[in-house]
Scaffold this motif. Structure first.
Motif, PDB file in Angstrom:
ATOM      1  N   ALA A  83      35.730  33.352  46.627  1.00 30.02           N
ATOM      2  CA  ALA A  83      35.151  34.581  46.067  1.00 30.02           C
ATOM      3  C   ALA A  83      33.667  34.355  45.764  1.00 30.02           C
ATOM      4  O   ALA A  83      32.813  35.187  46.105  1.00 30.02           O
ATOM      5  CB  ALA A  83      35.903  34.999  44.804  1.00 30.02           C
ATOM      6  N   LEU A 114      25.578  41.875  40.248  1.00 31.63           N
ATOM      7  CA  LEU A 114      26.164  41.529  38.951  1.00 31.63           C
ATOM      8  C   LEU A 114      26.805  40.150  39.001  1.00 31.63           C
ATOM      9  O   LEU A 114      27.080  39.550  37.970  1.00 31.63           O
ATOM     10  CB  LEU A 114      27.210  42.573  38.556  1.00 31.63           C
ATOM     11  CG  LEU A 114      26.673  43.994  38.381  1.00 31.63           C
ATOM     12  CD1 LEU A 114      27.793  44.962  38.098  1.00 31.63           C
ATOM     13  CD2 LEU A 114      25.651  44.040  37.251  1.00 31.63           C
TER      14      LEU A 114
ATOM     15  N   MET B   1      29.407  37.059  35.463  1.00 25.07           N
ATOM     16  CA  MET B   1      29.176  38.480  35.149  1.00 25.07           C
ATOM     17  C   MET B   1      30.436  39.279  35.482  1.00 25.07           C
ATOM     18  O   MET B   1      31.064  39.056  36.504  1.00 25.07           O
ATOM     19  CB  MET B   1      27.998  38.975  36.009  1.00 25.07           C
ATOM     20  CG  MET B   1      27.478  40.319  35.573  1.00 25.07           C
ATOM     21  SD  MET B   1      26.285  40.125  34.254  1.00 25.07           S
ATOM     22  CE  MET B   1      25.717  41.795  34.059  1.00 25.07           C
ATOM     23  N   ALA B 286      42.050  50.288  47.810  1.00 26.97           N
ATOM     24  CA  ALA B 286      40.927  49.957  48.698  1.00 26.97           C
ATOM     25  C   ALA B 286      39.707  49.523  47.888  1.00 26.97           C
ATOM     26  O   ALA B 286      38.980  48.610  48.271  1.00 26.97           O
ATOM     27  CB  ALA B 286      40.581  51.161  49.563  1.00 26.97           C
ATOM     28  N   GLU B 287      39.519  50.177  46.731  1.00 29.09           N
ATOM     29  CA  GLU B 287      38.395  49.789  45.854  1.00 29.09           C
ATOM     30  C   GLU B 287      38.554  48.359  45.369  1.00 29.09           C
ATOM     31  O   GLU B 287      37.583  47.597  45.303  1.00 29.09           O
ATOM     32  CB  GLU B 287      38.361  50.698  44.609  1.00 29.09           C
ATOM     33  CG  GLU B 287      37.584  51.966  44.811  1.00 29.09           C
ATOM     34  CD  GLU B 287      37.600  52.804  43.535  1.00 29.09           C
ATOM     35  OE1 GLU B 287      37.216  52.288  42.468  1.00 29.09           O
ATOM     36  OE2 GLU B 287      38.013  53.966  43.620  1.00 29.09           O
ATOM     37  N   THR B 290      37.728  46.058  48.091  1.00 34.66           N
ATOM     38  CA  THR B 290      36.281  46.001  48.283  1.00 34.66           C
ATOM     39  C   THR B 290      35.639  45.093  47.230  1.00 34.66           C
ATOM     40  O   THR B 290      34.813  44.228  47.553  1.00 34.66           O
ATOM     41  CB  THR B 290      35.665  47.406  48.171  1.00 34.66           C
ATOM     42  OG1 THR B 290      36.376  48.276  49.047  1.00 34.66           O
ATOM     43  CG2 THR B 290      34.197  47.398  48.539  1.00 34.66           C
ATOM     44  N   LEU B 291      36.030  45.296  45.974  1.00 31.17           N
ATOM     45  CA  LEU B 291      35.457  44.470  44.903  1.00 31.17           C
ATOM     46  C   LEU B 291      35.746  42.995  45.143  1.00 31.17           C
ATOM     47  O   LEU B 291      34.875  42.133  44.980  1.00 31.17           O
ATOM     48  CB  LEU B 291      36.028  44.891  43.543  1.00 31.17           C
ATOM     49  CG  LEU B 291      35.508  46.224  42.987  1.00 31.17           C
ATOM     50  CD1 LEU B 291      36.324  46.660  41.778  1.00 31.17           C
ATOM     51  CD2 LEU B 291      34.033  46.087  42.601  1.00 31.17           C
ATOM     52  N   ARG B 292      36.979  42.714  45.571  1.00 31.75           N
ATOM     53  CA  ARG B 292      37.333  41.314  45.857  1.00 31.75           C
ATOM     54  C   ARG B 292      36.494  40.789  47.017  1.00 31.75           C
ATOM     55  O   ARG B 292      36.000  39.675  46.980  1.00 31.75           O
ATOM     56  CB  ARG B 292      38.835  41.207  46.183  1.00 31.75           C
ATOM     57  CG  ARG B 292      39.752  41.551  45.038  1.00 31.75           C
ATOM     58  CD  ARG B 292      39.941  40.400  44.066  1.00 31.75           C
ATOM     59  NE  ARG B 292      40.806  39.369  44.599  1.00 31.75           N
ATOM     60  CZ  ARG B 292      40.434  38.122  44.832  1.00 31.75           C
ATOM     61  NH1 ARG B 292      39.202  37.760  44.589  1.00 31.75           N
ATOM     62  NH2 ARG B 292      41.278  37.249  45.308  1.00 31.75           N
ATOM     63  N   ALA B 293      36.345  41.619  48.061  1.00 38.35           N
ATOM     64  CA  ALA B 293      35.558  41.185  49.222  1.00 38.35           C
ATOM     65  C   ALA B 293      34.114  40.910  48.809  1.00 38.35           C
ATOM     66  O   ALA B 293      33.505  39.937  49.261  1.00 38.35           O
ATOM     67  CB  ALA B 293      35.605  42.252  50.309  1.00 38.35           C
ATOM     68  N   LEU B 294      33.580  41.744  47.910  1.00 43.12           N
ATOM     69  CA  LEU B 294      32.193  41.564  47.484  1.00 43.12           C
ATOM     70  C   LEU B 294      32.009  40.279  46.677  1.00 43.12           C
ATOM     71  O   LEU B 294      30.888  39.861  46.421  1.00 43.12           O
ATOM     72  CB  LEU B 294      31.729  42.744  46.640  1.00 43.12           C
ATOM     73  CG  LEU B 294      31.589  44.095  47.357  1.00 43.12           C
ATOM     74  CD1 LEU B 294      31.105  45.155  46.388  1.00 43.12           C
ATOM     75  CD2 LEU B 294      30.642  43.991  48.542  1.00 43.12           C
ATOM     76  N   GLY B 295      33.124  39.678  46.266  1.00 43.62           N
ATOM     77  CA  GLY B 295      33.023  38.402  45.586  1.00 43.62           C
ATOM     78  C   GLY B 295      33.495  38.400  44.138  1.00 43.62           C
ATOM     79  O   GLY B 295      33.374  37.394  43.450  1.00 43.62           O
ATOM     80  N   PHE B 296      34.031  39.551  43.675  1.00 39.90           N
ATOM     81  CA  PHE B 296      34.592  39.559  42.321  1.00 39.90           C
ATOM     82  C   PHE B 296      35.912  38.800  42.362  1.00 39.90           C
ATOM     83  O   PHE B 296      36.718  38.989  43.270  1.00 39.90           O
ATOM     84  CB  PHE B 296      34.788  40.987  41.821  1.00 39.90           C
ATOM     85  CG  PHE B 296      33.490  41.667  41.496  1.00 39.90           C
ATOM     86  CD1 PHE B 296      32.884  41.499  40.255  1.00 39.90           C
ATOM     87  CD2 PHE B 296      32.840  42.455  42.436  1.00 39.90           C
ATOM     88  CE1 PHE B 296      31.671  42.101  39.964  1.00 39.90           C
ATOM     89  CE2 PHE B 296      31.625  43.054  42.158  1.00 39.90           C
ATOM     90  CZ  PHE B 296      31.038  42.877  40.921  1.00 39.90           C
ATOM     91  N   ARG B 297      36.111  37.925  41.372  1.00 36.91           N
ATOM     92  CA  ARG B 297      37.314  37.095  41.360  1.00 36.91           C
ATOM     93  C   ARG B 297      38.519  37.915  40.924  1.00 36.91           C
ATOM     94  O   ARG B 297      38.365  38.949  40.275  1.00 36.91           O
ATOM     95  CB  ARG B 297      37.141  35.930  40.388  1.00 36.91           C
ATOM     96  CG  ARG B 297      36.118  34.932  40.833  1.00 36.91           C
ATOM     97  CD  ARG B 297      36.116  33.791  39.858  1.00 36.91           C
ATOM     98  NE  ARG B 297      35.121  32.786  40.229  1.00 36.91           N
ATOM     99  CZ  ARG B 297      35.078  31.593  39.675  1.00 36.91           C
ATOM    100  NH1 ARG B 297      35.951  31.261  38.740  1.00 36.91           N
ATOM    101  NH2 ARG B 297      34.161  30.721  40.033  1.00 36.91           N
ATOM    102  N   ILE B 381      43.510  40.757  49.853  1.00 39.31           N
ATOM    103  CA  ILE B 381      42.267  41.492  50.114  1.00 39.31           C
ATOM    104  C   ILE B 381      42.351  42.297  51.414  1.00 39.31           C
ATOM    105  O   ILE B 381      42.010  43.478  51.460  1.00 39.31           O
ATOM    106  CB  ILE B 381      41.057  40.535  50.189  1.00 39.31           C
ATOM    107  CG1 ILE B 381      40.968  39.715  48.900  1.00 39.31           C
ATOM    108  CG2 ILE B 381      39.769  41.316  50.411  1.00 39.31           C
ATOM    109  CD1 ILE B 381      39.905  38.642  48.939  1.00 39.31           C
ATOM    110  N   VAL B 382      42.840  41.642  52.471  1.00 38.16           N
ATOM    111  CA  VAL B 382      42.882  42.303  53.776  1.00 38.16           C
ATOM    112  C   VAL B 382      43.801  43.527  53.718  1.00 38.16           C
ATOM    113  O   VAL B 382      43.440  44.613  54.167  1.00 38.16           O
ATOM    114  CB  VAL B 382      43.354  41.310  54.869  1.00 38.16           C
ATOM    115  CG1 VAL B 382      43.510  42.034  56.195  1.00 38.16           C
ATOM    116  CG2 VAL B 382      42.349  40.180  54.983  1.00 38.16           C
ATOM    117  N   LEU B 385      42.192  46.325  51.664  1.00 39.75           N
ATOM    118  CA  LEU B 385      41.113  47.029  52.366  1.00 39.75           C
ATOM    119  C   LEU B 385      41.653  48.034  53.382  1.00 39.75           C
ATOM    120  O   LEU B 385      40.996  49.007  53.722  1.00 39.75           O
ATOM    121  CB  LEU B 385      40.205  46.019  53.079  1.00 39.75           C
ATOM    122  CG  LEU B 385      39.217  45.296  52.171  1.00 39.75           C
ATOM    123  CD1 LEU B 385      38.522  44.175  52.932  1.00 39.75           C
ATOM    124  CD2 LEU B 385      38.179  46.267  51.609  1.00 39.75           C
TER     125      LEU B 385
END
Lengths: 234, 388
Positions: A83, A114, B1, B286-287, B290-297, B381-382, B385
Motif C-alpha cells: 500500500a 494525504l 495521514m 468501488a470507492e 480506489t482508496l486502497r489502490a491509491l495507497g490507503f492501508r 482491491i481488484v 474496483l
C-alpha cells in the motif's frame, strides 16, 4: 529511444480459482518496460491484460515469478508495504474515473497527497498546479457529479500525477468517453509521456487509443503474441 | 495521514434519508436511556435534598421508615439528653419530636385515592428545615387544627389548597398555607402541629426524633451512644443518608427496568446501524477499492467506517439527548414503595447523564459499525474496483 528498464517481468504466472477450478490467466510472461515508455496492452477479453496491469500496479500478487519495478521485487512486499509502495510510485487512471463523489475536484486530487508528509500549503500548491495542467483550475470546487465525463477523467489524471509517481497505469482510460473527450485525454497522456517523461502502461480495447502509444503489446490467453509492434518513433 | 474526516462526514450527509432514519432509531433509544437515568437521578435528588447532613434521624430500630417507627416519651427523653446535640439560642436542645402518619386523599383530576404523608412537628422541626418556605398563606399556628400543604400536594389533591378543608383523624383541618421545599421530599407532605395531630390520631408515641448536631463530625459518637444504650431500641442515621435509603428500592427498580428496556431497544438500533453501515460499504465498494489502490492501508479503511458509524451514533445521541432534555420541565409523581406515600419529583439532567448517554450512543454506533468496517477493510482491491 527506450532507456533502462523500469519494469522487469520474469516468468510471471497468475491464475484464479473459479468455482473450485484453477483458471490460468498469465502464463510464463517475461518482458521489460523501459523508463519513459508509453505502452499499450491490447487483447481480447480474458486475455489477461487487466490482470497484468493490476500486477504491475501492485494491487494484485503473482503466483510465481519476479516482478521488479525500479529494481524492487514488489511480489515480496507485505500488504501494507505494498500500500505504501503504491502511494509513492503508482498513479492510477480508471475507466470510470473512480473519483470520490462526496469530494470536490480539488479534494479528489489532493487525496494521494494525504499519504505523504506534505503540509497543507504545499499540498494546495501542488493540487493547483496539477489542476492547471489538466485545464480545470476553474472547476476545482466542483463535485464529480457537476463535471462531464471528460472533465472527470482529467481530474483523475491530475490525481494520478499529483505525487509524481514512477509509473502511471491506465485501465481503459477512454472506455467511457465520447470521441472528442477521448482524444482530449489521449493527448494529455501523450504530453505526460513526451513532455514530462512519464512511463505509462495503458490497457485498451480501442485501436485509436493504442495508436497513440509508442509500443503496443498484444496478449492472448495469458501470453504475449507476435512480440511487439513499434508504432511510433520519436 | 488518515483519510480526511470531511470525507466521512460528507458520506453520511450524502445519504440523508438512511442516515436520518438510522440516527432517529438510535435517538429513540438514547431518549429512553437518558430519560430513565434522569428519572432515577430526579428521584435520588429529591430524597437526598430532603436530608441535611448535620441533622440526625432517630427511629425505632429496624423500622426503615418514619411511618413504621415509634419512640415513646421515656426513650425520647433519653435521646434528648445526649451531649452531641446542639443547643439553640434559647438554651434548649435542638430536637424535633415528630409524628408521621399516612392518610388517603383523593386526587383532583382523577379522584383516585393515594397515600399522603402527614407530618406533625413543632417550631424546632420547622427551624431545622430552612429550605421550606411558605409561598401562599401562612404557617399553621401551634395548638390549632391548621395545616400547611407542600407544593406537590396542594395542587394535586382535593381539599389541599389554601382555604380548603381536609377531614382526617376525626377532625376537620383547615389548610392555611402552601410551602415550597425546594424540590425535596417535603414538597409531597402535609405539615401540622405535632401535639394536635398526636391527639387526633390517638398516638401516644412519636414517630421519629430529628436532632441537630453541635458538631457534624460527632455523628459517630452519637450513634454509638444511642445504639448501645440498653434503655433505647433506636437507630440513628444522618438525615441525608436516611432519605437516600428511602429512594433506593424505587431508584434501583427504575434503573434496572430502564436499563433492560434500553438494552433491548439498543439491540434493534445497533442492528439498524449495522444494516446502514453494510449498505454504506456495499454502495461504496468501488470507492474503497480506489482508496486502497491509491495507497490507503486497510487499517485506514477500517478507521473510516468505524468513524462513520461512531458519527452516526453521535448524531443519534445528540438528537436523543436534545429531546430528553425537555423532560426536565415535567414533574411526575409515584408511590415510593418504602414509605408507601406519594412522592413527586422531576427528571434531572446532569453532565454525568449526558456523558453516559453519549457513550451509550457511541457504543451502539461502534458495535453496529464494527463488522461492516472489518468487511470494508478486507475487501480484495481488484474485486472492489470491479464493483459497479
Amino acid at each position: 529511444m527506450a532507456g533502462t528498464p523500469i519494469v522487469e517481468i520474469r516468468h510471471l504466472f497468475k491464475s484464479y480459482q473459479r468455482g473450485g477450478q484453477v483458471v490460468p490467466v498469465l502464463h510464463d510472461l517475461s518482458f521489460d518496460i523501459a523508463e519513459g515508455e508509453y505502452l499499450a496492452l491490447m487483447g481480447p477479453s480474458g486475455s489477461g491484460k487487466s490482470t497484468l496491469l493490476n500486477l504491475i500496479a501492485g494491487i494484485d500478487k503473482p503466483d510465481s515469478g519476479e516482478l521488479r519495478i525500479s529494481g524492487e521485487d514488489i511480489s515480496r512486499l507485505s500488504e501494507s508495504g505494498l500500500a505504501d509502495w503504491r502511494a509513492a510510485n503508482i498513479g492510477f487512471i480508471f475507466q470510470f474515473y473512480n473519483l470520490m463523489p462526496v469530494l470536490t475536484a480539488f479534494e479528489n486530487v489532493e487525496l494521494p497527497l494525504l499519504l505523504t508528509g506534505l503540509g497543507r500549503r504545499d499540498r494546495r500548491e501542488r493540487v493547483e498546479l496539477a489542476l492547471e495542467m489538466v485545464s480545470l483550475t476553474d472547476r476545482s470546487a466542483h463535485y464529480p457529479s457537476e463535471l462531464s465525463g471528460g472533465q472527470q477523467q482529467r481530474v483523475a489524471i491530475a490525481r494520478a500525477i499529483i505525487t509524481d509517481p514512477l509509473l502511471i497505469v491506465a485501465d481503459e482510460p477512454t472506455g467511457d468517453l465520447d470521441r472528442v473527450s477521448a482524444g482530449d485525454i489521449l493527448g494529455m497522456l501523450e504530453r505526460l509521456n513526451r513532455e514530462l517523461g512519464k512511463t505509462i502502461v495503458m490497457v485498451t480495447h480501442d485501436q485509436r487509443a493504442a495508436e497513440r502509444a509508442r509500443i503496443v503489446k498484444h496478449l492472448d490467453k495469458g501470453e504475449l503474441v507476435d512480440g511487439e509492434s513499434l508504432l511510433k518513433t520519436q | 495521514m488518515v483519510i480526511p474526516f470531511s470525507y466521512t462526514a460528507k458520506n453520511l450527509g450524502a445519504r440523508k434519508m438512511t442516515t436520518t432514519l438510522t440516527a432517529a432509531g438510535m435517538a429513540l433509544v438514547v431518549f429512553v436511556f437518558a430519560t430513565v437515568l434522569m428519572l432515577q437521578e430526579g428521584l435520588k435528588k429529591t430524597l437526598v435534598d430532603t436530608g441535611s447532613p448535620d441533622n440526625v434521624v432517630v427511629t425505632r430500630r429496624s423500622a426503615g421508615t418514619e411511618v413504621q417507627s415509634g419512640i415513646d416519651r421515656a426513650q425520647a427523653a433519653v435521646v434528648e439528653s445526649q451531649p452531641e446535640i446542639a443547643y439553640g439560642a434559647d438554651g434548649k436542645v435542638r430536637v424535633s419530636k415528630e409524628m408521621v402518619v399516612l392518610i388517603t386523599l383523593q386526587k383532583r383530576d382523577s379522584d383516585k385515592p393515594s397515600n399522603v404523608i402527614i407530618r406533625g412537628l413543632g417550631d424546632e422541626g420547622r427551624a431545622m428545615r430552612p429550605q421550606v418556605r411558605i409561598t401562599h398563606g401562612r404557617m399553621f399556628k401551634p395548638g390549632s387544627s391548621e395545616i400547611v400543604a407542600g407544593r406537590s400536594i396542594a395542587g394535586r389533591f382535593r381539599g389541599a389548597g389554601v382555604g380548603e378543608q381536609l377531614r382526617f383523624g376525626m377532625r376537620d383541618w383547615v389548610v392555611v398555607g402552601t410551602f415550597d421545599a425546594n424540590g425535596s421530599g417535603f414538597d409531597s407532605e402535609i405539615w401540622g402541629d405535632v401535639d394536635q395531630l398526636m391527639q387526633a390520631f390517638r398516638r401516644p408515641v412519636f414517630s421519629s426524633l430529628i436532632l441537630k448536631l453541635g458538631d457534624p463530625a460527632r455523628f459517630d459518637s452519637l450513634k454509638q451512644h444511642l445504639e448501645s444504650d440498653p434503655r433505647l431500641t433506636v437507630e440513628a442515621k444522618r438525615e441525608s443518608v436516611f432519605y437516600a435509603e428511602q429512594s433506593e428500592v424505587l431508584a434501583n427498580f427504575i434503573g434496572y427496568l430502564g436499563l433492560t428496556l434500553s438494552v433491548i431497544f439498543s439491540i434493534g438500533a445497533t442492528i439498524g446501524a449495522m444494516i446502514t453501515m453494510y449498505a454504506s460499504v456495499a454502495s461504496r465498494t468501488a470507492e474503497i477499492g480506489t482508496l486502497r489502490a491509491l495507497g490507503f492501508r486497510s487499517s485506514g479503511i477500517l478507521v473510516v467506517f468505524l468513524v462513520e458509524a461512531l458519527l452516526l451514533g453521535l448524531v443519534g445521541g445528540v438528537i436523543g439527548l436534545f429531546f430528553a432534555s425537555f423532560m426536565q420541565f415535567l414533574t411526575i409523581s409515584t408511590m415510593n414503595w418504602q414509605s408507601f406515600a406519594e412522592l413527586a419529583f422531576s427528571f434531572t439532567l446532569n453532565p454525568s447523564i449526558v456523558a453516559k448517554s453519549l457513550a451509550f450512543a457511541l457504543c451502539m454506533g461502534l458495535l453496529g459499525g464494527f463488522l461492516p468496517a472489518v468487511r470494508a477493510s478486507r475487501l480484495n482491491i481488484v474485486d472492489a474496483l470491479r464493483a459497479p
